[in-house]
Scaffold this active site. Sequence first.
Site, short mmCIF file in Angstrom:
data_model
loop_
_atom_site.label_atom_id
_atom_site.label_comp_id
_atom_site.label_asym_id
_atom_site.label_seq_id
_atom_site.Cartn_x
_atom_site.Cartn_y
_atom_site.Cartn_z
N TYR A 77 1.67 11.57 -10.16
CA TYR A 77 1.35 10.33 -9.61
C TYR A 77 2.43 9.10 -9.61
O TYR A 77 2.47 8.22 -8.88
CB TYR A 77 -0.06 9.93 -9.83
CG TYR A 77 -0.98 10.80 -9.10
CD1 TYR A 77 -1.54 10.64 -7.66
CD2 TYR A 77 -1.57 12.05 -9.65
CE1 TYR A 77 -2.06 11.48 -6.86
CE2 TYR A 77 -2.57 13.01 -8.91
CZ TYR A 77 -2.82 12.58 -7.49
OH TYR A 77 -3.57 13.26 -6.70
N ARG A 80 4.86 9.86 -7.11
CA ARG A 80 4.28 9.56 -5.73
C ARG A 80 4.20 7.92 -5.58
O ARG A 80 4.62 7.44 -4.41
CB ARG A 80 2.96 10.19 -5.59
CG ARG A 80 2.93 11.54 -5.43
CD ARG A 80 1.39 12.07 -4.95
NE ARG A 80 1.22 11.88 -3.48
CZ ARG A 80 0.07 11.81 -3.11
NH1 ARG A 80 -0.94 12.02 -3.84
NH2 ARG A 80 -0.13 11.59 -1.99
N HIS A 131 -9.68 8.07 1.37
CA HIS A 131 -9.39 8.71 0.22
C HIS A 131 -8.78 7.88 -0.64
O HIS A 131 -7.97 8.44 -1.60
CB HIS A 131 -7.80 9.60 0.77
CG HIS A 131 -8.55 10.63 1.78
ND1 HIS A 131 -7.82 11.44 2.50
CD2 HIS A 131 -9.87 10.99 2.33
CE1 HIS A 131 -8.41 12.24 3.46
NE2 HIS A 131 -9.83 11.95 3.11
N CYS A 139 -11.08 3.52 -14.36
CA CYS A 139 -11.27 4.09 -15.73
C CYS A 139 -12.01 5.62 -15.48
O CYS A 139 -12.78 5.48 -14.73
CB CYS A 139 -12.14 3.11 -16.59
SG CYS A 139 -12.27 3.84 -18.42
N CYS A 144 -18.01 3.68 -17.81
CA CYS A 144 -17.00 2.56 -17.56
C CYS A 144 -16.95 2.40 -16.10
O CYS A 144 -16.44 3.40 -15.56
CB CYS A 144 -15.80 2.54 -18.27
SG CYS A 144 -14.75 1.05 -18.25
N CYS A 212 -7.58 1.82 -20.07
CA CYS A 212 -8.44 0.84 -19.73
C CYS A 212 -8.60 -0.51 -20.59
O CYS A 212 -8.77 -0.25 -21.54
CB CYS A 212 -9.87 1.53 -19.30
SG CYS A 212 -11.33 0.28 -18.86
N CYS A 215 -12.89 -1.04 -21.56
CA CYS A 215 -13.53 -0.44 -22.56
C CYS A 215 -12.63 -0.05 -23.81
O CYS A 215 -13.16 0.39 -24.85
CB CYS A 215 -14.21 0.94 -22.06
SG CYS A 215 -13.25 2.28 -21.51
#
Length: 326
Positions: A77, A80, A131, A139, A144, A212, A215
């Site tokens: 990702y 991308r 999408h 998270c 969370c 995250c 948290c």
Amino acid sequence: MASSARSSIIPSVQLESFQQYLKSSNRILALVGAGLSASSGLPTFRGAGGLWRTHDAMELATPEAFKADPALVWQFYSYRRHMALKAKPNKAHYALAELSRRKEGFMTLSQNVDGLSQRAGHPPESLKLLHGSLFNVQCSEFFCDYREQNNFTDPIVPALAIPLDETDSTSNEVRQAVSDAPNKKKEPPRELDISDEKVQLPELAIRDLPRCPRCKHGLLRPGVVWFGEFLPSDVLAEIEDWMRASSKIDLIMVIGTSAKVYPAAGYVDSARAKGARVAVINMDPGDTPGRGMYSGDWFFQGDAGEIVPEILKSVIGEITDSVEKL
């Protein structure tokens, strides 16, 4: 150039008919897909190249893949995100953004995750992302609810500054930076064949992935809808509220998508049921939405980046090269 020139030719009778109807239309939907971003030169989800030629993209886009190997999924990702940021919004993105400012009853339903509509300044209240987005993060911990929108940092964390694309002019520098990185694990990195060379995809430690900030425990994950997940309920509810707010919808434009899969196909059917006429903008004349074309519909064949600004010109004026809004 020849194909680009051909795609910009629109029969004048068809164009005038559509533009007249557009001027008198108040409640308008645009359902957009990957074809909207084709002019921006963005590779499709399944067309990811470089390091990812030997991977099945569909197998990486699942909750199970993230649980099993979050580093590999984040590397995919990150690639991308990088490629999407190298692309620029085209005139169709700007045209739809401008239409949303000119027509109060206009809404865009986007199946794209590339962030180009947002970077073109499309007002968020009239842009519904079916999408999700590559540039939203959330998270992964069940308890969370942390979410962040429009995070365009590239790379999102330093450890993901990997050789994303062998054609990228900076890839050699990035590759050297990664090879010198102190967080590299001792075990040998995985190797992937790229053309005639071997490119190493570094093994990353979990501690080096996006964490995250709320948290402090869960890993952040891309804010896209993965295979096996439901579409975002809040977005679907907002679209449903818009659809129910009036007994009349004047027009739905289906841009760069076949809209044959639900819920996309359902939106075309629902709009028709409320009186909407359909305008399709697509490269492939066989790619028509839902149950096909009806009498009174319009089909504009060609590149959405050229066709969309032209057919909307009577309402939005001339679209020139614009400065993207990050």
